[in-house]
Design a protein around this motif. Sequence first.
Motif, PDB file in Angstrom:
ATOM      1  N   GLY A  60      19.810  72.794  60.795  1.00 42.49           N
ATOM      2  CA  GLY A  60      19.170  74.084  60.535  1.00 42.49           C
ATOM      3  C   GLY A  60      19.600  74.677  59.212  1.00 42.49           C
ATOM      4  O   GLY A  60      18.785  75.200  58.461  1.00 42.49           O
ATOM      5  N   ILE A  61      20.884  74.586  58.905  1.00 44.36           N
ATOM      6  CA  ILE A  61      21.385  75.101  57.628  1.00 44.36           C
ATOM      7  C   ILE A  61      20.810  74.296  56.465  1.00 44.36           C
ATOM      8  O   ILE A  61      20.381  74.860  55.455  1.00 44.36           O
ATOM      9  N   VAL A  62      20.784  72.978  56.614  1.00 42.58           N
ATOM     10  CA  VAL A  62      20.239  72.124  55.550  1.00 42.58           C
ATOM     11  C   VAL A  62      18.760  72.435  55.320  1.00 42.58           C
ATOM     12  O   VAL A  62      18.311  72.565  54.176  1.00 42.58           O
ATOM     13  N   ALA A  63      17.995  72.591  56.401  1.00 39.66           N
ATOM     14  CA  ALA A  63      16.574  72.895  56.259  1.00 39.66           C
ATOM     15  C   ALA A  63      16.362  74.280  55.657  1.00 39.66           C
ATOM     16  O   ALA A  63      15.420  74.486  54.883  1.00 39.66           O
ATOM     17  N   LEU A  64      17.232  75.213  55.993  1.00 37.03           N
ATOM     18  CA  LEU A  64      17.109  76.550  55.433  1.00 37.03           C
ATOM     19  C   LEU A  64      17.417  76.555  53.936  1.00 37.03           C
ATOM     20  O   LEU A  64      16.728  77.221  53.157  1.00 37.03           O
ATOM     21  N   VAL A  65      18.418  75.791  53.529  1.00 38.02           N
ATOM     22  CA  VAL A  65      18.762  75.700  52.107  1.00 38.02           C
ATOM     23  C   VAL A  65      17.628  75.046  51.327  1.00 38.02           C
ATOM     24  O   VAL A  65      17.293  75.459  50.224  1.00 38.02           O
ATOM     25  N   ARG A  66      17.013  74.025  51.924  1.00 35.71           N
ATOM     26  CA  ARG A  66      15.894  73.340  51.265  1.00 35.71           C
ATOM     27  C   ARG A  66      14.585  74.105  51.375  1.00 35.71           C
ATOM     28  O   ARG A  66      13.569  73.680  50.840  1.00 35.71           O
ATOM     29  N   LYS A  67      14.587  75.184  52.140  1.00 34.87           N
ATOM     30  CA  LYS A  67      13.399  76.003  52.387  1.00 34.87           C
ATOM     31  C   LYS A  67      12.295  75.204  53.066  1.00 34.87           C
ATOM     32  O   LYS A  67      11.110  75.341  52.754  1.00 34.87           O
ATOM     33  N   GLU A  68      12.703  74.379  54.020  1.00 27.20           N
ATOM     34  CA  GLU A  68      11.764  73.590  54.822  1.00 27.20           C
ATOM     35  C   GLU A  68      11.774  74.132  56.245  1.00 27.20           C
ATOM     36  O   GLU A  68      12.830  74.307  56.844  1.00 27.20           O
ATOM     37  N   ARG A  69      10.628  74.364  56.806  1.00 24.47           N
ATOM     38  CA  ARG A  69      10.498  74.783  58.198  1.00 24.47           C
ATOM     39  C   ARG A  69      11.488  75.892  58.546  1.00 24.47           C
ATOM     40  O   ARG A  69      12.399  75.708  59.342  1.00 24.47           O
ATOM     41  N   VAL A  70      11.278  77.029  57.989  1.00 23.06           N
ATOM     42  CA  VAL A  70      12.210  78.142  58.136  1.00 23.06           C
ATOM     43  C   VAL A  70      12.354  78.549  59.605  1.00 23.06           C
ATOM     44  O   VAL A  70      13.463  78.813  60.083  1.00 23.06           O
TER      45      VAL A  70
END
Length: 103
Positions: A60-70
């Motif tokens: 979740g943190i990685v996806a949030l940093v990448r701005k993917e699937r917030v």
Amino acid sequence: MSLLGGGIVAGLIGSTIAQQQAEAGRFLSDTPESYQPLVTLGMGSFLLWSLIALAALVTGIVALVRKERVGGALTGILTGLFAPAVWFAAFAIPAVLIASSLS
């Protein structure tokens, strides 16, 4: 998934342990031989649920940093953070209620 799986295991142990300890003694080693593997396996399964919650938190943190699937990222982070609190509540509430009704 970790929230639900860990909650079910915690609820199962929390709803049965007070009765077992009231009859046999307060230590797990005092409980019947047939009950000890249930608790041991149930508590051991928390390793699996903890790893799943940790994976949800990290991804979740990685996806949030990448701005993917917030939305999915925030769900993973919240699930990973709140799962231990839900597990504790699922264990403690039935255990305390049943223990207080036995007294």
